[in-house]
Enzyme design. Sequence first.
Site, mmCIF file in Angstrom:
data_model
loop_
_atom_site.group_PDB
_atom_site.id
_atom_site.type_symbol
_atom_site.label_atom_id
_atom_site.label_comp_id
_atom_site.label_asym_id
_atom_site.label_seq_id
_atom_site.Cartn_x
_atom_site.Cartn_y
_atom_site.Cartn_z
ATOM 1 N N GLU A 79 0.786 -1.239 0.000
ATOM 2 C CA GLU A 79 0.000 0.000 0.000
ATOM 3 C C GLU A 79 0.821 1.294 0.000
ATOM 4 O OE1 GLU A 79 -2.953 -0.249 3.121
ATOM 5 O OE2 GLU A 79 -4.095 -1.716 1.979
ATOM 6 N N GLU A 95 -5.780 -8.405 0.061
ATOM 7 C CA GLU A 95 -6.512 -8.106 1.311
ATOM 8 C C GLU A 95 -7.953 -7.783 0.962
ATOM 9 O OE1 GLU A 95 -4.886 -5.073 3.916
ATOM 10 O OE2 GLU A 95 -2.833 -5.788 3.589
HETATM 11 C C1 FCB Z 1 -4.543 -2.332 5.293
HETATM 12 C C2 FCB Z 1 -3.224 -2.840 5.843
HETATM 13 C C3 FCB Z 1 -3.380 -3.982 6.807
HETATM 14 C C4 FCB Z 1 -4.555 -3.767 7.728
HETATM 15 C C5 FCB Z 1 -5.790 -3.522 6.904
HETATM 16 C C6 FCB Z 1 -7.059 -3.405 7.710
HETATM 17 O O1 FCB Z 1 -4.414 -0.989 4.983
HETATM 18 O O2 FCB Z 1 -2.421 -3.282 4.788
HETATM 19 O O3 FCB Z 1 -2.189 -4.121 7.517
HETATM 20 O O4 FCB Z 1 -4.297 -2.739 8.585
HETATM 21 O O5 FCB Z 1 -5.628 -2.364 6.141
#
Ligand code: FCB
Length: 448
Positions: free
Chosen positions: A155, A344
């Site tokens: 990110e 994610e």
């Molecule tokens: C993302 C992160 C991860 C976690 C999620 C909820 O931004 O990569 O580590 O904090 O959000």
Amino acid sequence: MSFPNGFLWGAGTSAYQIEGHHGRGESVWDVFCRRPGAIEGGGDGSRACDSYLRWREDIELIKELGLRAYRFSTGWSRVMPDGTHADPKALDHYERFVDALLEAGVEPVLTLNHWDMPATLTWAERSTVNAFAAYTEPVAGRLADRVTWWITQNEPWIIALLGFQLGLHAPGVADLGTAVKAGHHVLLGHGAAADVLHTHAGVKAACALSLFPCDPATDSEADWAAAAGSDGYVNRWYLDPLLGDGYPDDMREHWERALGHDLGFIRDGDEAAIGSRSDFLGINYYTRRVMAAAPPNPFPWRVVGPSGDVARTDEGWEIHADALRDLLIGLSRRFPGTPLMITENGGVFGDAPTHDGLVHDNRRVAYLRDHVQAVRAALDAGADVRGYLHWSLMDNFEWALGYRPRFGLVHVDHATGVRTIKDSGRYYAQLISGGGTAPDLPRIEAFG
Ligand code: FCB
């Protein structure tokens, strides 16, 4: 709902969020957590889920859930406590961990920088790009013969935004110019690390981007322009250079106007050093942004929604699975030939053990079901999606929000470290063993 053979069903975590300190070097997050008021509840990652000690237990959970893939990060500050020398003990630990995953038939997805860099380093400095490549070398040297899927950076936008623009994450800098520069260095770091990884045969390298589809609040031309601008700021500024198109001109102009000078830190050759090094794209998807035109601050748009009666997680984020489907389809059309992996996706649902000792997190079950369906729909429309990694395997240290938000398929009692598989974890296990077919919802025995 059958998924392609070899589809990577999994879940993810990161080192700082679960491991606990246990001999690692000082990281930027250790320093940031000491800042009064920086972390909700005043917590830090010194203990987290104690996974550095309890990793065998974590592997058992992964097996019980039947995961086919597990995304974790090697702690940069553990592997290189002083930012320059690798600690062989740390590499031994990750080697044992990877071997245990492979023995359990689980594909490792390894993230190199999930934010816990050594406290001596900062992305504000260009020299950190070389430090990142120097850290990648010993990790790849140990593990590239066994790990196929590598995420270089996690990110970049969130690092730049929260770490350097708003000061809400480590290292806690609040300066727009530094944020744009740091974001550029993070992307250069991706390129440099990918080059190291590609000296090893068969390795696949990618960056994981936090992508937020941007929709206009109304049908007005001004709101459409706001949505397009926000898309440039959040998504295209990272996607385009990574996938070989260079930085987008419209957003470069926005930056130059906001900063009052040109972006001299983007040097000749930099875009070539970032682009065309991604073997796939990691997508972290949580929610969308609804945008309206606004007086410049620093840009002429602002997030206005969604407001009103929409489904939300306990953190207030709108739940919108269709936006994931459309995002995947849009990416596959814009960047044909780049495989996609959801690195994610998940939500905060605060459920805790109830009368029967179990965690009935039915809203996470529904969230999971709907987002998996969205992936299926994207596959049907031709998107090349290779895996779905739910965030997170277990409740953990959620950065500036401390231990309150719970993202896990597994509940962690933060006082004792005891892990309890939630209904969502059981549901996911059945979904995986059924090849992606949605199973029945878990039964709840009535109280009394
Ligand atoms: C993302 C992160 C991860 C976690 C999620 C909820 O931004 O990569 O580590 O904090 O959000």
